[in-house]
Design an enzyme around this catalytic site. Sequence first.
Site, mmCIF file in Angstrom:
data_model
loop_
_atom_site.group_PDB
_atom_site.id
_atom_site.type_symbol
_atom_site.label_atom_id
_atom_site.label_comp_id
_atom_site.label_asym_id
_atom_site.label_seq_id
_atom_site.Cartn_x
_atom_site.Cartn_y
_atom_site.Cartn_z
ATOM 1 N N TYR A 113 -28.127 -0.334 26.253
ATOM 2 C CA TYR A 113 -27.397 0.627 25.431
ATOM 3 C C TYR A 113 -25.881 0.572 25.547
ATOM 4 O O TYR A 113 -25.181 0.616 24.547
ATOM 5 C CB TYR A 113 -27.868 2.034 25.794
ATOM 6 C CG TYR A 113 -27.143 3.129 25.057
ATOM 7 C CD1 TYR A 113 -27.322 3.301 23.685
ATOM 8 C CD2 TYR A 113 -26.277 3.988 25.721
ATOM 9 C CE1 TYR A 113 -26.660 4.309 23.005
ATOM 10 C CE2 TYR A 113 -25.617 4.995 25.039
ATOM 11 C CZ TYR A 113 -25.806 5.155 23.690
ATOM 12 O OH TYR A 113 -25.163 6.138 23.012
ATOM 13 N N ASN A 136 -14.971 2.616 37.780
ATOM 14 C CA ASN A 136 -16.134 2.926 36.959
ATOM 15 C C ASN A 136 -17.328 3.060 37.905
ATOM 16 O O ASN A 136 -17.565 2.166 38.696
ATOM 17 C CB ASN A 136 -16.363 1.779 35.962
ATOM 18 C CG ASN A 136 -17.700 1.881 35.246
ATOM 19 O OD1 ASN A 136 -18.273 0.882 34.870
ATOM 20 N ND2 ASN A 136 -18.202 3.079 35.056
ATOM 21 N N GLY A 137 -18.016 4.178 37.842
ATOM 22 C CA GLY A 137 -19.183 4.374 38.705
ATOM 23 C C GLY A 137 -19.317 5.820 39.101
ATOM 24 O O GLY A 137 -18.745 6.712 38.458
ATOM 25 N N GLY A 151 -16.276 5.404 27.195
ATOM 26 C CA GLY A 151 -15.846 6.758 27.537
ATOM 27 C C GLY A 151 -14.842 7.259 26.537
ATOM 28 O O GLY A 151 -13.859 6.578 26.232
ATOM 29 N N CYS A 191 -17.722 4.726 32.406
ATOM 30 C CA CYS A 191 -16.292 4.647 32.176
ATOM 31 C C CYS A 191 -15.929 3.187 31.970
ATOM 32 O O CYS A 191 -16.740 2.298 32.222
ATOM 33 C CB CYS A 191 -15.512 5.154 33.384
ATOM 34 S SG CYS A 191 -15.772 6.903 33.713
HETATM 35 P P1 5GP Z 1 -32.240 12.013 22.926
HETATM 36 O O1 5GP Z 1 -33.607 11.433 23.087
HETATM 37 O O2 5GP Z 1 -31.715 12.529 24.223
HETATM 38 O O3 5GP Z 1 -32.146 13.051 21.883
HETATM 39 O O4 5GP Z 1 -31.260 10.896 22.489
HETATM 40 C C1 5GP Z 1 -31.544 9.572 22.676
HETATM 41 C C2 5GP Z 1 -30.490 8.783 21.980
HETATM 42 O O5 5GP Z 1 -29.293 8.860 22.741
HETATM 43 C C3 5GP Z 1 -30.847 7.354 21.837
HETATM 44 O O6 5GP Z 1 -30.660 7.028 20.493
HETATM 45 C C4 5GP Z 1 -29.846 6.617 22.646
HETATM 46 O O7 5GP Z 1 -29.201 5.666 21.834
HETATM 47 C C5 5GP Z 1 -28.806 7.613 23.052
HETATM 48 N N1 5GP Z 1 -28.536 7.461 24.502
HETATM 49 C C6 5GP Z 1 -28.527 6.319 25.142
HETATM 50 N N2 5GP Z 1 -28.146 6.476 26.385
HETATM 51 C C7 5GP Z 1 -27.951 7.705 26.602
HETATM 52 C C8 5GP Z 1 -27.565 8.413 27.740
HETATM 53 O O8 5GP Z 1 -27.257 7.906 28.784
HETATM 54 N N3 5GP Z 1 -27.525 9.694 27.636
HETATM 55 C C9 5GP Z 1 -27.841 10.299 26.504
HETATM 56 N N4 5GP Z 1 -27.836 11.583 26.516
HETATM 57 N N5 5GP Z 1 -28.147 9.656 25.380
HETATM 58 C C10 5GP Z 1 -28.214 8.359 25.415
HETATM 59 MG MG MG Z 2 -28.901 5.631 19.621
#
Ligand code: 5GP
Ligand code: MG
Length: 491
Positions: A255, A100-101, A28, A2
């Site tokens: 990320y 946030n958390g 978010g 968030c």
């Molecule tokens: P997946 O491997 O689950 O299909 O998707 C990975 C992609 O989701 C990566 O490209 C990444 O950028 C993005 N991603 C990054 N962080 C998260 C996260 O916390 N949760 C999810 N579900 N996807 C994420």
């Molecule tokens: Mg990605």
Amino acid sequence: MCGVIGIYDNEEVIGKIYTAMLTIQHRGQDSSGILTFDKRYHVKKGNGLVRDIFDQYNIDRLKGNIGIGHTRYPTVGEGSVEDAQPFWIGHPFGIAGAHNGNVTNFQELKEELLEKSHKMINSNCDVEVILNIFAEYIERYQEKEFTPETVFKAVKYVYRRVKGSYSVVIHIAGKGMVGFRDPFGLRPLLFGINKDRLVPAYGFASESVSLDVTGFTEIMDVEPGSAIFIDHSRKVFQKKITTKAFRPCIFEYIYFARPDSYLNKINVYNSRVELGRRLAKKIKRQNLEIDVVVPVPDSARAAAIEIARVLKLKYREGLVKNRYIGRTFIMPGDSIRKQSIRYKLNPIKDVFRGKNVLLIDDSIVRGNTSQSIIQMVRNAGAKKVYFGSYSAPLTNPCVYGIDMQTKGEFIALDSTPEQIAAKITADSVIYQDLNEMEQGVRQQNKNIRSFCKACFTGIYPTGDVSNEILAQIERERYSQRKDNGNHTPNM
Ligand code: 5GP
Ligand code: MG
Ligand code: SF4
């Protein structure tokens, strides 16, 4: 994840809060809310993006020089508007806040508040619990006079009872505004000063970018286990309340955060460049025949450019992203999410035709995204497709506020990179080594001894994440998905 904002100015604050909210929209997209205070609280919250929730009518209505804003990506909670932040309670004084958390003992505290203090927590939102505990201290224990020390003691009381991760901004009507970070400093929180005023303006934000664009010139981190209080005459008081090992979330750099943000004195963009540099060295040792390096937009761009530079290879933006579709994992439900990857990205065939391609992404979670992209790139005519992740293999759920799915969903759980390559149909998968990942981010601030990297290691730094808590979080995620099917429960 968030995003939270708090601003205390000497003029109407809504414009700055709104602008700041737009800069943390990436944290978010599920709900947004703003609360301001003049002689009373004015609140507008709703499910959706900042630009969709606030119209001119609401902007005009949100009066006052103090305000709090929040963008939510749901953790627990049904994603309903009742769970949207900021929250406020009327007693004592009027106390409002956002955070946030993720509070890991939320259910326990909710029951305790009802049984022992006869307070009903009406939402599934962590901050309602935090506010009630904060208020409970002020109500029960405050000395005759309300002083900054009262606030710091109330924060200490929160630290004693509330477990997990939380970066919080609280306003106490007629008294001031306080920002504090949990004892481990898991989630970021920054503090800004704008001295371009007779009495300076002050702000709190989840990312420095928000304070940057709203004119705050002096920007610093709120220290872990510390609080900063601005009283009603805008005098600032700061206190270190507890000392635990500082363990900021490493995933912010990989990320989540915007590349232009500085968190804990580490720039996000530079971290990604450094992670690219380190992954490039590993790729080099594998002697792969690569014609072109292509990032999965947008997060992987900085790392991929550096990888191409180090390996002396061509860099091409071969995947074009539709900017008007949100982050794929925020899309409701797994099947829509799978399809939406195709709607979101389109390959430029000339970049791929007849080429050996190295795709770079920040991470692999379930592997759905990478598999779809690899198929897309093969259909565009690629010969070989190598896949590089500039973070290490993700294998454990995050209990501190980032959607990491349930344990069984991680593709890297009990699989080698070779097995993962087979599953996602890559010719090879190259992961960053865990140590390189940590050192790569740490390079810009060596005072940070270690980061939270529990989603990579299963070691949760707060030391209180029992198997029971993990099981409970798994159950909540599964059951919410079943009941609700229309959003992925998480942060
Ligand atoms: P997946 O491997 O689950 O299909 O998707 C990975 C992609 O989701 C990566 O490209 C990444 O950028 C993005 N991603 C990054 N962080 C998260 C996260 O916390 N949760 C999810 N579900 N996807 C994420
Ligand atoms: Mg990605
Ligand atoms: Fe960040 Fe991972 Fe720790 Fe969660 S478990 S706080 S995502 S490093």
